[in-house]
Motif scaffolding. Structure first.
Motif, PDB file in Angstrom:
ATOM      1  N   TYR A 171      -2.798   4.704 -51.173  1.00  0.00           N
ATOM      2  CA  TYR A 171      -2.811   5.511 -49.956  1.00  0.00           C
ATOM      3  C   TYR A 171      -1.528   6.334 -49.841  1.00  0.00           C
ATOM      4  CZ  TYR A 171      -6.110   1.764 -48.668  1.00  0.00           C
ATOM      5  OH  TYR A 171      -7.136   0.859 -48.661  1.00  0.00           O
ATOM      6  N   LEU A 228       4.975   7.836 -46.968  1.00  0.00           N
ATOM      7  CA  LEU A 228       4.847   6.451 -47.415  1.00  0.00           C
ATOM      8  C   LEU A 228       3.619   6.292 -48.294  1.00  0.00           C
ATOM      9  CD1 LEU A 228       5.752   4.850 -44.023  1.00  0.00           C
ATOM     10  CD2 LEU A 228       6.901   4.269 -46.159  1.00  0.00           C
ATOM     11  N   LEU A 261      -6.588   1.584 -43.045  1.00  0.00           N
ATOM     12  CA  LEU A 261      -5.940   1.024 -41.860  1.00  0.00           C
ATOM     13  C   LEU A 261      -5.517   2.167 -40.957  1.00  0.00           C
ATOM     14  CD1 LEU A 261      -3.575  -1.903 -42.932  1.00  0.00           C
ATOM     15  CD2 LEU A 261      -5.893  -1.999 -42.042  1.00  0.00           C
ATOM     16  N   GLN A 300      -3.895  -6.102 -37.871  1.00  0.00           N
ATOM     17  CA  GLN A 300      -2.698  -6.553 -38.566  1.00  0.00           C
ATOM     18  C   GLN A 300      -1.457  -6.020 -37.852  1.00  0.00           C
ATOM     19  OE1 GLN A 300      -2.994  -5.789 -42.850  1.00  0.00           O
ATOM     20  NE2 GLN A 300      -5.236  -5.635 -42.648  1.00  0.00           N
ATOM     21  N   TYR A 318      -6.520   8.882 -49.634  1.00  0.00           N
ATOM     22  CA  TYR A 318      -6.594   7.551 -50.195  1.00  0.00           C
ATOM     23  C   TYR A 318      -7.548   7.546 -51.379  1.00  0.00           C
ATOM     24  CZ  TYR A 318     -10.920   6.860 -47.465  1.00  0.00           C
ATOM     25  OH  TYR A 318     -12.173   6.969 -46.927  1.00  0.00           O
ATOM     26  N   ILE A 338      -1.978  -4.321 -46.866  1.00  0.00           N
ATOM     27  CA  ILE A 338      -1.485  -3.125 -47.545  1.00  0.00           C
ATOM     28  C   ILE A 338       0.002  -3.306 -47.828  1.00  0.00           C
ATOM     29  CG2 ILE A 338      -0.889  -0.699 -47.145  1.00  0.00           C
ATOM     30  CD1 ILE A 338      -3.570  -0.206 -46.110  1.00  0.00           C
ATOM     31  N   PHE A 388       3.559  -1.492 -48.989  1.00  0.00           N
ATOM     32  CA  PHE A 388       4.161  -0.165 -48.906  1.00  0.00           C
ATOM     33  C   PHE A 388       5.339  -0.004 -49.860  1.00  0.00           C
ATOM     34  CE2 PHE A 388       2.229   2.075 -45.367  1.00  0.00           C
ATOM     35  CZ  PHE A 388       1.531   1.067 -44.727  1.00  0.00           C
ATOM     36  N   GLY A 389       5.532   1.241 -50.302  1.00  0.00           N
ATOM     37  CA  GLY A 389       6.763   1.603 -50.976  1.00  0.00           C
ATOM     38  C   GLY A 389       7.850   1.851 -49.952  1.00  0.00           C
ATOM     39  N   GLY A 394      10.066   1.149 -45.823  1.00  0.00           N
ATOM     40  CA  GLY A 394       8.625   0.982 -45.786  1.00  0.00           C
ATOM     41  C   GLY A 394       8.214  -0.114 -44.811  1.00  0.00           C
ATOM     42  N   LEU A 395       6.916  -0.233 -44.598  1.00  0.00           N
ATOM     43  CA  LEU A 395       6.406  -1.256 -43.684  1.00  0.00           C
ATOM     44  C   LEU A 395       6.173  -2.565 -44.432  1.00  0.00           C
ATOM     45  CD1 LEU A 395       5.637   1.534 -42.288  1.00  0.00           C
ATOM     46  CD2 LEU A 395       3.863   0.210 -41.112  1.00  0.00           C
ATOM     47  N   ARG A 412      -3.404  -1.548 -52.171  1.00  0.00           N
ATOM     48  CA  ARG A 412      -4.169  -2.687 -51.648  1.00  0.00           C
ATOM     49  C   ARG A 412      -5.147  -3.160 -52.709  1.00  0.00           C
ATOM     50  NH1 ARG A 412      -7.603  -1.700 -46.134  1.00  0.00           N
ATOM     51  NH2 ARG A 412      -8.276  -3.809 -45.720  1.00  0.00           N
ATOM     52  N   TYR A 458       0.560   8.060 -46.570  1.00  0.00           N
ATOM     53  CA  TYR A 458       0.700   8.232 -45.132  1.00  0.00           C
ATOM     54  C   TYR A 458       1.880   9.152 -44.856  1.00  0.00           C
ATOM     55  CZ  TYR A 458      -2.372   4.214 -44.183  1.00  0.00           C
ATOM     56  OH  TYR A 458      -3.437   3.346 -44.102  1.00  0.00           O
ATOM     57  N   TYR A 481       2.621  -5.017 -38.578  1.00  0.00           N
ATOM     58  CA  TYR A 481       3.605  -4.695 -39.594  1.00  0.00           C
ATOM     59  C   TYR A 481       4.953  -4.432 -38.934  1.00  0.00           C
ATOM     60  CZ  TYR A 481      -0.077  -4.009 -43.100  1.00  0.00           C
ATOM     61  OH  TYR A 481      -1.121  -4.197 -43.976  1.00  0.00           O
TER      62      TYR A 481
END
Lengths: 110, 112
Positions: free
Chosen positions: B33, B90, A98, A33, B48, B101, B103-104, A42-43, B94, B35, A35
């Motif tokens: 999750y 982060l 991921l 993927q 996670y 995924i 994200f915030g 954020g992503l 999901r 990160y 991003y």
């Protein structure tokens, strides 16, 4: 561990030009993927390509995948200032995690 | 609006303190999750969780702890054992099964 590695680390292009970045990974994947991350945000998911696919398009994005070389490329055509961001590839090995690379920072000059 | 909410956006921690970062999602996603992102770097997985009351360590879990008492919530505590906690954190979620995924907007933690 970070499986994906993007190349180049940084890219500066003129508005209207194409931007190409590459991603290499080490182990087998279910999908890969891409991003985008704007600075301090954020992503956001851009596009997904499955391991049995070789090419995929979404708007101005084109992604290729070569599983024999364990590599992928992302092409952004006709770039705009709003495309300025960092781009990350992420590999999914099927374990619901991921693994992200270090990213390519793209700057589009007006 | 559906999404992932992280708070606070900016947090300062004194040496020896524990701090907790909040992450709430209303997407009804199963997996969540955490990160960590250092400047100019990629994302590294801390913890996670695929289901309530269960979670697994990621690649850099030392000095962090989590809980998953509710499906929509996955708070991260940065303990005093984490010697270099200054980073951008982060949270993501999901659907299972699912590929993307979400994200915030992230939380910046700085040690002062």
């Amino acid at each position: 561990s970070q499986q994906g590695e993007e190349d180049p680390q940084a890219l500066s292009i003129q508005e209207g030009e194409n931007a190409t970045m590459n991603c290499s990974y080490k182990t087998s994947i279910n999908n890969l993927q891409w991003y985008r991350q704007n600075s301090g945000r954020g992503l956001v998911h851009l596009i997904l390509i499955r391991s049995n696919e070789r090419e995929k398009h979404s708007g101005r994005l084109r992604v290729t995948l070569d599983t024999s070389k364990k590599s992928s490329s992302l092409l952004i055509t006709a770039s705009r200032a709003a495309d300025t961001a960092s781009y990350f590839c992420a590999t999914d090995g099927g374990d619901y995690k991921l693994s992200f690379g270090a990213g390519t920072t793209v700057t589009v000059r007006a | 609006d559906g999404g992932i909410t992280q708070s606070p956006k900016y947090l300062f921690r004194k040496e020896g303190q524990n701090v907790t970062l909040s992450c709430e999602q209303n997407l009804n996603h199963d997996a969540m999750y955490w990160y960590r992102q250092d400047p100019g770097q990629g994302l590294r997985l801390i913890y996670y969780s695929q289901i309530v009351n269960d979670f697994q360590k990621g690649d850099i879990a030392e000095g962090y702890s989590v809980s998953r008492e509710k499906k929509e919530s996955f708070p991260l505590t940065v303990t005093s054992a984490q010697k270099n906690p200054t980073a951008f954190y982060l949270c993501a979620s999901r659907r299972i099964p699912g590929n993307t995924i979400y994200f915030g907007e992230g939380s910046w933690l700085t040690v002062v």
